[in-house]
Design a protein around this motif. Structure first.
Motif, short mmCIF file in Angstrom:
data_model
loop_
_atom_site.label_atom_id
_atom_site.label_comp_id
_atom_site.label_asym_id
_atom_site.label_seq_id
_atom_site.Cartn_x
_atom_site.Cartn_y
_atom_site.Cartn_z
N MET A 49 21.47 92.63 4.32
CA MET A 49 21.01 91.61 3.38
C MET A 49 20.64 92.31 2.06
N PHE A 50 20.92 91.65 0.97
CA PHE A 50 20.63 92.22 -0.34
C PHE A 50 19.16 92.61 -0.45
N LYS A 51 18.27 91.78 0.10
CA LYS A 51 16.83 92.04 0.01
C LYS A 51 16.42 93.31 0.75
N ASP A 52 17.27 93.81 1.65
CA ASP A 52 16.95 95.00 2.42
C ASP A 52 17.51 96.29 1.82
N LEU A 53 18.11 96.21 0.65
CA LEU A 53 18.69 97.40 0.03
C LEU A 53 17.64 98.35 -0.51
N TRP A 54 16.48 97.82 -0.92
CA TRP A 54 15.39 98.67 -1.39
C TRP A 54 14.09 97.89 -1.28
N ASP A 55 12.97 98.59 -1.32
CA ASP A 55 11.65 97.97 -1.25
C ASP A 55 11.30 97.43 -2.63
N GLN A 56 11.47 96.12 -2.81
CA GLN A 56 11.26 95.53 -4.13
C GLN A 56 9.80 95.52 -4.58
N LYS A 57 8.87 95.66 -3.66
CA LYS A 57 7.45 95.68 -4.04
C LYS A 57 7.03 97.05 -4.55
N GLU A 58 7.66 98.10 -4.04
CA GLU A 58 7.26 99.46 -4.38
C GLU A 58 8.28 100.22 -5.22
N GLY A 59 9.55 99.87 -5.09
CA GLY A 59 10.57 100.67 -5.73
C GLY A 59 11.32 99.95 -6.84
N ILE A 60 12.05 100.74 -7.56
CA ILE A 60 12.89 100.24 -8.65
C ILE A 60 14.32 100.60 -8.30
N SER B 16 15.90 89.53 -7.25
CA SER B 16 15.98 89.70 -5.80
C SER B 16 15.74 88.38 -5.08
N ASP B 17 14.99 87.45 -5.70
CA ASP B 17 14.81 86.13 -5.10
C ASP B 17 16.14 85.38 -5.04
N VAL B 18 16.97 85.55 -6.06
CA VAL B 18 18.26 84.87 -6.12
C VAL B 18 19.25 85.48 -5.14
N LEU B 19 19.26 86.80 -5.05
CA LEU B 19 20.25 87.50 -4.22
C LEU B 19 19.75 87.88 -2.83
N GLY B 20 18.46 87.71 -2.58
CA GLY B 20 17.84 88.22 -1.35
C GLY B 20 18.55 87.88 -0.06
N GLU B 21 19.00 86.65 0.10
CA GLU B 21 19.62 86.22 1.35
C GLU B 21 21.13 86.45 1.40
N VAL B 22 21.68 87.05 0.36
CA VAL B 22 23.11 87.33 0.34
C VAL B 22 23.40 88.53 1.25
N SER B 23 24.39 88.38 2.10
CA SER B 23 24.78 89.43 3.02
C SER B 23 26.02 90.14 2.46
N ILE B 24 25.92 91.47 2.37
CA ILE B 24 27.04 92.30 1.94
C ILE B 24 27.22 93.39 2.99
N PHE B 25 28.02 94.41 2.70
CA PHE B 25 28.29 95.47 3.67
C PHE B 25 28.07 96.84 3.05
N THR B 26 27.60 97.77 3.87
CA THR B 26 27.57 99.17 3.44
C THR B 26 29.01 99.67 3.41
N ALA B 27 29.23 100.80 2.78
CA ALA B 27 30.57 101.38 2.77
C ALA B 27 31.03 101.75 4.18
N ASP C 211 33.67 88.78 0.09
CA ASP C 211 33.81 87.35 -0.17
C ASP C 211 33.19 86.93 -1.51
N ARG C 212 32.82 87.89 -2.34
CA ARG C 212 32.22 87.64 -3.66
C ARG C 212 30.95 86.79 -3.58
N LYS C 213 30.19 86.94 -2.51
CA LYS C 213 28.99 86.13 -2.33
C LYS C 213 27.97 86.36 -3.44
N ALA C 214 27.68 87.62 -3.73
CA ALA C 214 26.69 87.92 -4.78
C ALA C 214 27.19 87.43 -6.14
#
Length: 171
Positions: free
Chosen positions: A40-51, A23-34, A116-119
């Motif tokens: 932002m990739f880092k906002d897809l799930w709670d990395q501290k609490e979730g898997i 998540s550190d590598v991909l965190g700032e990558v911006s993608i889109f919901t369907a 744009d194949r950012k990730a």
């Protein structure tokens, strides 16, 4: 880590060289919901609490991506009961992601578009003709023909990205 299902693409990590906190590598990558909302990739799930299981699809018009999405859809109830979030990212626009979601069908709340194949670029994943058609992976696809055929029931090539270079994305 316990693995659910058996699709080969879901059991290997192309990004294994990045360590435990990808998540550190991909965190700032911006993608889109369907639905087309930027996230932002880092906002897809709670990395501290979730898997989360993050599955990278080649592109939304790839039959092998439809096969992987089909397998992920089948294991999603088990992931949900274990508290694991499913995230599937594909190369293409949100409207192409929605095509896969509707036709396969696949839960659109788990589906994200990376037009744009950012990730993929951040992870250093390869795309090109040689590795797409002239690799040992082709043999593996042929060995899974029954599963590929099942995933192809509602398949549409219309989900292929307009940027045709994306059809050679490797994961």
């Amino acid at each position: 880590m316990k693995q659910f299902g058996s699709p080969p693409a879901a059991t290997a990590s192309s990004a294994a060289g990045f360590g435990d906190d990808i998540s550190d590598v991909l965190g700032e990558v911006s993608i889109f919901t369907a639905a087309g909302e930027s996230i932002m990739f880092k906002d897809l799930w709670d990395q501290k609490e979730g898997i989360a299981v993050v599955a990278l699809l080649r592109h939304f018009g790839c039959i092998c991506s439809w096969e992987l999405a089909s397998a992920l859809k089948e294991v999603k109830p088990r992931l949900d009961s274990a508290g694991v979030k499913l995230i599937a990212v594909g190369v293409g626009t949100p409207d192409r992601a929605r095509m896969l979601a509707v036709k396969l069908p696949f839960p659109s709340d788990c589906l994200y578009a990376d037009p744009d194949r950012k990730a993929y670029d951040v992870l250093g994943l390869y795309y090109g003709v040689g590795r797409t058609f002239f690799s040992s992976a082709i043999v593996k696809v042929l060995l899974r023909f029954k599963d590929v055929k099942k995933a192809a029931n509602n398949y549409t090539i219309g989900a292929t990205p307009d940027d045709k270079s994306s059809v050679f994305q490797q994961v």
